[in-house]
Design an enzyme around this catalytic site. Structure first.
Site, PDB file in Angstrom:
ATOM      1  N   HIS A  18      38.503 104.324 144.402  1.00  0.00           N
ATOM      2  CA  HIS A  18      38.780 105.595 143.720  1.00  0.00           C
ATOM      3  C   HIS A  18      39.592 106.522 144.634  1.00  0.00           C
ATOM      4  O   HIS A  18      40.556 107.159 144.197  1.00  0.00           O
ATOM      5  CB  HIS A  18      37.471 106.304 143.343  1.00  0.00           C
ATOM      6  CG  HIS A  18      36.590 105.539 142.402  1.00  0.00           C
ATOM      7  ND1 HIS A  18      35.266 105.300 142.651  1.00  0.00           N
ATOM      8  CD2 HIS A  18      36.857 104.972 141.192  1.00  0.00           C
ATOM      9  CE1 HIS A  18      34.733 104.626 141.643  1.00  0.00           C
ATOM     10  NE2 HIS A  18      35.680 104.410 140.750  1.00  0.00           N
ATOM     11  N   LYS A  42      22.504 108.243 129.397  1.00  0.00           N
ATOM     12  CA  LYS A  42      22.769 107.124 130.320  1.00  0.00           C
ATOM     13  C   LYS A  42      22.077 107.380 131.651  1.00  0.00           C
ATOM     14  O   LYS A  42      22.081 108.496 132.153  1.00  0.00           O
ATOM     15  CB  LYS A  42      24.291 107.017 130.534  1.00  0.00           C
ATOM     16  CG  LYS A  42      24.772 105.596 130.737  1.00  0.00           C
ATOM     17  CD  LYS A  42      26.280 105.554 130.788  1.00  0.00           C
ATOM     18  CE  LYS A  42      26.743 104.901 132.063  1.00  0.00           C
ATOM     19  NZ  LYS A  42      28.183 104.997 132.235  1.00  0.00           N
ATOM     20  N   ARG A  91      42.571  97.158 138.317  1.00  0.00           N
ATOM     21  CA  ARG A  91      42.342  96.102 139.306  1.00  0.00           C
ATOM     22  C   ARG A  91      42.715  94.738 138.751  1.00  0.00           C
ATOM     23  O   ARG A  91      43.395  93.960 139.392  1.00  0.00           O
ATOM     24  CB  ARG A  91      40.862  96.076 139.716  1.00  0.00           C
ATOM     25  CG  ARG A  91      40.445  97.229 140.577  1.00  0.00           C
ATOM     26  CD  ARG A  91      38.958  97.397 140.605  1.00  0.00           C
ATOM     27  NE  ARG A  91      38.472  97.826 139.294  1.00  0.00           N
ATOM     28  CZ  ARG A  91      37.251  98.250 139.056  1.00  0.00           C
ATOM     29  NH1 ARG A  91      36.361  98.264 140.015  1.00  0.00           N
ATOM     30  NH2 ARG A  91      36.898  98.644 137.850  1.00  0.00           N
ATOM     31  N   SER A 129      32.157  99.896 141.793  1.00  0.00           N
ATOM     32  CA  SER A 129      30.936 100.714 141.911  1.00  0.00           C
ATOM     33  C   SER A 129      29.672  99.925 141.561  1.00  0.00           C
ATOM     34  O   SER A 129      28.621 100.128 142.174  1.00  0.00           O
ATOM     35  CB  SER A 129      31.006 101.931 140.990  1.00  0.00           C
ATOM     36  OG  SER A 129      31.955 102.839 141.454  1.00  0.00           O
TER      37      SER A 129
HETATM   38  P1  ADP Z   1      34.287 104.205 134.393  1.00  0.00           P
HETATM   39  O1  ADP Z   1      32.798 104.403 134.424  1.00  0.00           O
HETATM   40  O2  ADP Z   1      35.034 105.110 133.463  1.00  0.00           O
HETATM   41  O3  ADP Z   1      34.769 102.777 134.334  1.00  0.00           O
HETATM   42  P2  ADP Z   1      34.622 104.196 137.234  1.00  0.00           P
HETATM   43  O4  ADP Z   1      33.935 105.240 138.015  1.00  0.00           O
HETATM   44  O5  ADP Z   1      34.058 102.826 137.320  1.00  0.00           O
HETATM   45  O6  ADP Z   1      34.729 104.739 135.782  1.00  0.00           O
HETATM   46  O7  ADP Z   1      36.154 104.145 137.622  1.00  0.00           O
HETATM   47  C1  ADP Z   1      37.050 105.193 137.345  1.00  0.00           C
HETATM   48  C2  ADP Z   1      38.479 104.667 137.413  1.00  0.00           C
HETATM   49  O8  ADP Z   1      38.727 104.132 138.706  1.00  0.00           O
HETATM   50  C3  ADP Z   1      38.780 103.534 136.430  1.00  0.00           C
HETATM   51  O9  ADP Z   1      40.107 103.698 135.961  1.00  0.00           O
HETATM   52  C4  ADP Z   1      38.681 102.294 137.272  1.00  0.00           C
HETATM   53  O10 ADP Z   1      39.481 101.254 136.763  1.00  0.00           O
HETATM   54  C5  ADP Z   1      39.254 102.830 138.587  1.00  0.00           C
HETATM   55  N1  ADP Z   1      38.816 102.042 139.735  1.00  0.00           N
HETATM   56  C6  ADP Z   1      37.563 101.737 140.106  1.00  0.00           C
HETATM   57  N2  ADP Z   1      37.560 100.992 141.237  1.00  0.00           N
HETATM   58  C7  ADP Z   1      38.862 100.805 141.575  1.00  0.00           C
HETATM   59  C8  ADP Z   1      39.539 100.095 142.633  1.00  0.00           C
HETATM   60  N3  ADP Z   1      38.874  99.402 143.545  1.00  0.00           N
HETATM   61  N4  ADP Z   1      40.890 100.150 142.656  1.00  0.00           N
HETATM   62  C9  ADP Z   1      41.562 100.833 141.701  1.00  0.00           C
HETATM   63  N5  ADP Z   1      40.997 101.499 140.684  1.00  0.00           N
HETATM   64  C10 ADP Z   1      39.668 101.488 140.618  1.00  0.00           C
END
Ligand code: ADP
Length: 157
Positions: A18, A42, A91, A129
């Site tokens: 992120h 949630k 990703r 995450s």
């Molecule tokens: P959500 O719960 O909406 O999926 P996340 O917190 O998991 O949100 O992720 C928010 C954004 O960050 C999403 O667009 C996700 O694809 C992106 N993201 C998460 N991890 C990575 C990473 N390692 N590299 C690039 N983008 C990422």
């Protein structure tokens, strides 16, 4: 301020993946709002206020990054803040399919908002995450997947 982007997510927790997306997107926008979406139905791993404070610590020296939480539709939050762009990270092909549907549905609902995607840097592709939460839950060391400002000792589960 014209080019405001919202970077929405649950950020449970906020990872180096992120962090990299936000830092790489900064030259493209006047301001990026990192928006932690919450849903009262949630169950979170880390409490909202802890996630928010951690992300604020990461960007404390960045004047053009704001960290807030919101409930409801992301496009409604964008309208409220005057953001014309929705920033997301990609990703894998799986991310792409998921993000494509959301972005296109958002476009139907709000044609003035553009989704902008940045591809992850190769070394951050596996950072996720959900896996980071599993590592933490089972007592492993997840620090290498978290921005250096985020110290898990600040929050004992
Ligand atoms: P959500 O719960 O909406 O999926 P996340 O917190 O998991 O949100 O992720 C928010 C954004 O960050 C999403 O667009 C996700 O694809 C992106 N993201 C998460 N991890 C990575 C990473 N390692 N590299 C690039 N983008 C990422």
């Amino acid at each position: 301020m014209n080019n405001i982007a919202v970077f929405p997510g649950s950020f449970d927790p906020f990872t180096t993946g992120h962090e990299s997306i936000v830092k790489r997107a900064l030259p493209l926008f006047d301001k990026i709002i990192i928006a932690i979406g919450f849903n009262t139905n949630k169950k979170d791993f880390f409490p909202l206020v802890v996630r928010e404070n951690w992300i604020k610590k990461v960007f404390v020296t960045y004047e053009n990054v704001e960290v807030v939480s919101f409930e409801g539709l992301t496009i409604d939050f964008c309208k409220k803040t005057g953001a014309k762009y929705l920033l997301r990270g990609l990703r894998t092909a799986m991310d792409f399919e998921y993000e494509r549907s959301i972005a296109q549905m958002n476009k139907y609902m709000s044609s003035g908002i553009e989704s902008v995607f940045l591809l992850t840097t190769p070394e951050l592709t596996p950072v996720n995450s959900t896996i980071v939460r599993d590592i933490i839950r089972h007592g492993g060391d997840a620090s290498q997947f978290l921005p250096k400002e985020i110290n898990l000792e600040d929050y004992k589960i």
